[in-house]
Scaffold this active site. Structure first.
Site, PDB file in Angstrom:
ATOM      1  CG  HIS A  14      -0.412   0.098   2.531  1.00  0.00           C
ATOM      2  ND1 HIS A  14       0.382  -0.870   3.092  1.00  0.00           N
ATOM      3  CD2 HIS A  14      -0.527   1.069   3.478  1.00  0.00           C
ATOM      4  CE1 HIS A  14       0.736  -0.502   4.321  1.00  0.00           C
ATOM      5  NE2 HIS A  14       0.202   0.679   4.573  1.00  0.00           N
TER       6      HIS A  14
ATOM      7  CG  HIS B  84       0.071   4.405   4.721  1.00  0.00           C
ATOM      8  ND1 HIS B  84      -0.681   3.650   5.588  1.00  0.00           N
ATOM      9  CD2 HIS B  84      -0.746   5.385   4.273  1.00  0.00           C
ATOM     10  CE1 HIS B  84      -1.899   4.163   5.664  1.00  0.00           C
ATOM     11  NE2 HIS B  84      -1.967   5.217   4.875  1.00  0.00           N
TER      12      HIS B  84
ATOM     13  CG  ASP C 196       4.771   3.012   7.508  1.00  0.00           C
ATOM     14  OD1 ASP C 196       3.849   3.485   6.816  1.00  0.00           O
ATOM     15  OD2 ASP C 196       4.590   2.074   8.312  1.00  0.00           O
ATOM     16  CG  HIS C 197       4.127   0.043   4.425  1.00  0.00           C
ATOM     17  ND1 HIS C 197       4.036  -1.251   4.843  1.00  0.00           N
ATOM     18  CD2 HIS C 197       3.663   0.804   5.457  1.00  0.00           C
ATOM     19  CE1 HIS C 197       3.523  -1.290   6.067  1.00  0.00           C
ATOM     20  NE2 HIS C 197       3.298  -0.043   6.459  1.00  0.00           N
TER      21      HIS C 197
ATOM     22  CG  HIS D 297      -4.054   0.248   6.703  1.00  0.00           C
ATOM     23  ND1 HIS D 297      -3.992   0.856   7.929  1.00  0.00           N
ATOM     24  CD2 HIS D 297      -2.871   0.536   6.092  1.00  0.00           C
ATOM     25  CE1 HIS D 297      -2.831   1.491   8.048  1.00  0.00           C
ATOM     26  NE2 HIS D 297      -2.135   1.311   6.949  1.00  0.00           N
TER      27      HIS D 297
ATOM     28  CG  ASP E 129       0.470  -1.281   7.822  1.00  0.00           C
ATOM     29  OD1 ASP E 129       1.357  -2.129   8.045  1.00  0.00           O
ATOM     30  OD2 ASP E 129       0.695  -0.049   7.806  1.00  0.00           O
TER      31      ASP E 129
ATOM     32  CG  HIS F  58       3.735  -1.681  11.562  1.00  0.00           C
ATOM     33  ND1 HIS F  58       4.529  -0.579  11.759  1.00  0.00           N
ATOM     34  CD2 HIS F  58       3.012  -1.431  10.444  1.00  0.00           C
ATOM     35  CE1 HIS F  58       4.293   0.309  10.802  1.00  0.00           C
ATOM     36  NE2 HIS F  58       3.371  -0.183   9.988  1.00  0.00           N
TER      37      HIS F  58
HETATM   38 FE    FE Z   1       2.604   0.844   8.223  1.00  0.00          FE
HETATM   39 ZN    ZN Z   2       0.032   1.703   6.533  1.00  0.00          ZN
END
Ligand code: FE
Ligand code: ZN
Length: 256
Positions: A57, A59, A61-62, A115, A134, A172
């Site tokens: 996805h 985001h 942090d990915h 998400h 996530d 995570h």
């Molecule tokens: Fe994340």
């Molecule tokens: Zn995420």
């Protein structure tokens, strides 16, 4: 039957990036490289190439390491078609049922919105490996930033149909706080209490809780059990349907 080796690369405070190596061809992939630095360090250590990047996805942090890794290694970027407008430079945009190859290892794409609206999961069936970003966490699930409880419950219900042998590689290390929350929701559930004890011991020893066994998630993750009468009873919601139960558990976790 392929042999896919999976290694965890911790990133930021609690993210996991996954390093995949196909034993048959030596093809190397990473899943959700939010940060390029730890990936480069790991690849350099063994002089490995990077052939493929898989994104679940959009985001940061990915996907934050995508650009640097593509530039440095020429990796092919594969991610959700529904997020093509917000994941720059996808080489392959995939959707439900599409096949993705990492050498001889084969994944099927499962769309798992909730998400985020474009979230996908990669299921390497021959290798029992599930990369779910996530969507599904061990003992938990992702927050509903772009989806409804009904949508997320449907996404998780799809993942629940996969074999018990599946290993859950999520985005995570949230397992301990998730397990504490789950035990609080169902104080009389012995399986949840038992799993919390195991998770506490694992974390106290400094070890990751990932991969988790999907079999254990089916038994103890409240977000996979919104249709379990025991969970509904614990919430005093025995007359409610699974979507309502799911929404209640998610709402409680959001404010926990
Ligand atoms: Fe994340
Ligand atoms: Zn995420």
């Amino acid at each position: 039957m392929s042999r896919l080796d999976v290694e965890l690369i911790p990133a930021f405070s609690d993210n996991y990036i996954y390093l995949l190596r196909d034993g048959a061809t030596g093809t190397v992939a990473v899943v959700d490289p939010g940060d390029a630095t730890p990936v480069i360090e790991r690849l350099e250590r063994d002089g490995l190439p990077l052939n493929i990047i898989l994104n679940t996805h959009h985001h940061a942090d990915h996907i934050g390491g995508n650009a640097e890794l593509v530039k440095r290694y020429g990796a092919r970027l594969i991610g959700p078609a529904a997020d093509a407008h917000r994941i720059p430079n996808l080489d392959q945009a995939v959707s439900e049922g599409d096949a993705v190859s990492v050498g001889e290892a084969k994944a099927t794409v499962i769309e798992t919105p909730g998400h985020t609206s474009g979230h996908i999961t990669f299921w390497f069936g021959d290798d029992d490996a599930l990369f779910c970003g996530d969507t599904l966490f061990s003992m938990g699930c992702g927050r509903l930033f772009e989806g409804t409880p009904a949508q997320m419950w449907q996404s998780l219900s799809k993942l629940r149909t996969l074999p018990d042998a599946a290993k859950v590689y999520c985005g995570h290390e949230y397992t301990l706080s998730n397990a504490r929350f789950a035990a609080g929701v169902e104080p009389d559930n012995a399986e949840v209490a038992d799993r919390l004890r195991h998770i506490e011991a694992t974390r106290a020893a400094g070890r990751p809780t990932i991969p988790a066994d999907l079999a254990a998630e089916k038994q103890t993750n409240p977000f996979l059990r919104a249709d379990d009468p025991r969970l509904a009873a614990a919430l005093n919601m025995s007359d409610a349907g699974p979507i309502e139960v799911f929404a209640e558990v998610r709402a409680r976790k959001d404010t926990a």
